[in-house]
Write a protein that holds these residues in place. Structure first.
Motif, PDB file in Angstrom:
ATOM      1  N   LEU A  96       0.871  -1.193  -0.030  1.00  0.00           N
ATOM      2  CA  LEU A  96       0.100   0.174   0.025  1.00  0.00           C
ATOM      3  C   LEU A  96       0.892   1.290   0.130  1.00  0.00           C
ATOM      4  O   LEU A  96       0.222   2.273  -0.308  1.00  0.00           O
ATOM      5  CB  LEU A  96      -0.942   0.071   1.139  1.00  0.00           C
ATOM      6  N   VAL A  97       2.167   1.037   0.130  1.00  0.00           N
ATOM      7  CA  VAL A  97       3.234   2.175   0.308  1.00  0.00           C
ATOM      8  C   VAL A  97       4.257   1.684  -0.308  1.00  0.00           C
ATOM      9  O   VAL A  97       4.636   0.466   0.016  1.00  0.00           O
ATOM     10  CB  VAL A  97       3.170   3.007   1.686  1.00  0.00           C
ATOM     11  N   PRO A  98       5.217   2.577  -1.078  1.00  0.00           N
ATOM     12  CA  PRO A  98       6.299   1.976  -1.519  1.00  0.00           C
ATOM     13  C   PRO A  98       7.493   1.806  -0.504  1.00  0.00           C
ATOM     14  O   PRO A  98       8.371   1.214  -0.829  1.00  0.00           O
ATOM     15  CB  PRO A  98       6.954   3.067  -2.535  1.00  0.00           C
ATOM     16  N   GLU A  99       7.341   2.607   0.642  1.00  0.00           N
ATOM     17  CA  GLU A  99       8.454   2.402   1.663  1.00  0.00           C
ATOM     18  C   GLU A  99       8.518   0.978   2.296  1.00  0.00           C
ATOM     19  O   GLU A  99       7.723   0.466   2.651  1.00  0.00           O
ATOM     20  CB  GLU A  99       8.161   3.557   2.895  1.00  0.00           C
ATOM     21  N   ARG A 121       6.206  -1.853   4.526  1.00  0.00           N
ATOM     22  CA  ARG A 121       5.883  -1.191   5.649  1.00  0.00           C
ATOM     23  C   ARG A 121       4.341  -1.363   5.929  1.00  0.00           C
ATOM     24  O   ARG A 121       3.799  -1.612   6.928  1.00  0.00           O
ATOM     25  CB  ARG A 121       5.971   0.392   5.924  1.00  0.00           C
ATOM     26  N   HIS A 122       3.552  -1.157   4.961  1.00  0.00           N
ATOM     27  CA  HIS A 122       1.957  -1.462   4.875  1.00  0.00           C
ATOM     28  C   HIS A 122       1.488  -2.173   3.754  1.00  0.00           C
ATOM     29  O   HIS A 122       1.843  -1.814   2.482  1.00  0.00           O
ATOM     30  CB  HIS A 122       1.488   0.210   5.038  1.00  0.00           C
ATOM     31  N   SER A 140       0.260  -3.649   9.022  1.00  0.00           N
ATOM     32  CA  SER A 140       1.669  -2.945   9.044  1.00  0.00           C
ATOM     33  C   SER A 140       2.351  -3.268  10.136  1.00  0.00           C
ATOM     34  O   SER A 140       2.165  -4.352  10.843  1.00  0.00           O
ATOM     35  CB  SER A 140       1.220  -1.265   9.157  1.00  0.00           C
ATOM     36  N   GLY A 141       3.673  -3.114  10.154  1.00  0.00           N
ATOM     37  CA  GLY A 141       4.708  -3.122  10.973  1.00  0.00           C
ATOM     38  C   GLY A 141       5.105  -4.822  11.015  1.00  0.00           C
ATOM     39  O   GLY A 141       5.070  -5.466  10.081  1.00  0.00           O
TER      40      GLY A 141
END
Length: 185
Positions: A96-99, A121-122, A140-141
């Motif tokens: 859901l996020v590129p990070e 991350r997510h 997440s996490g």
């Protein structure tokens, strides 16, 4: 129920892409999941994928205790609610996020070792449950890390293949020894 033997790194079942499950409600899939639960409870750990027990099918189980989420994600205060034992059949993951965030991972199929692995991350994951219903969650996490780790097994990927710095690959015993030494200093 039975405790199944864990396949270790190098075994062909861990190198291949697992086959999709045609019928998640089939008795043999329920037996497999029950045996995987017994195996996970016996050996410990957060999750287990069917290829790790020599079955090349797209099935994973995992649980994430609230205390482990707190420790891994740095939550202060009360432990967050955990994720109960969950079985995923034919799971799909969408970042859901590129990070990404790096964290120490170990694996029952790579006994005694651990290393720093970047993970999204997510994520969102979608799969079938053993009753055939669809399960879809965001994570997440540490929760996201566990799901990504287990689902990698379904594609023939072990965590060392995701590592970006092999200098972080260590024996768990050494990591603990030097962590304790640093804490004392």
């Amino acid at each position: 129920m039975a405790i199944l033997k864990i396949a270790r790194m190098g075994h062909p079942v861990l190198k291949r892409i697992a086959d999709p499950v045609a019928d998640p409600t089939a008795p043999e899939i329920h037996k497999l999941i029950n045996d995987m639960v017994d195996t996970l409870e016996d050996i410990g750990g957060a999750g287990l994928a069917a290829p790790q027990v020599h079955v090349p099918l797209r099935v994973v189980i995992f649980h994430v205790p609230g205390a482990r989420i707190a420790a891994e994600d740095g939550v202060v205060g009360e432990n967050p609610p955990g994720i109960p034992l969950t079985a995923l059949i034919n799971p799909e993951i969408t970042p859901l996020v590129p990070e990404t965030i790096a964290g120490i991972e170990a694996c029952l199929s790579v006994p005694g070792l651990a290393g720093m692995v970047p993970r999204y991350r997510h994520i969102r994951y979608r799969a079938l449950r053993p009753d055939g219903a669809v399960i879809e969650r965001e994570a997440s996490g540490f929760h996201a890390r566990v799901v990504q780790h287990e689902c990698d097994h379904l594609d023939g990927i072990l965590y060392p293949m995701r590592m970006t710095d092999m200098k972080t690959l260590s024996f768990v015993e050494e990591l603990r020894r030097f962590e304790n030494k640093e804490a004392e200093d």
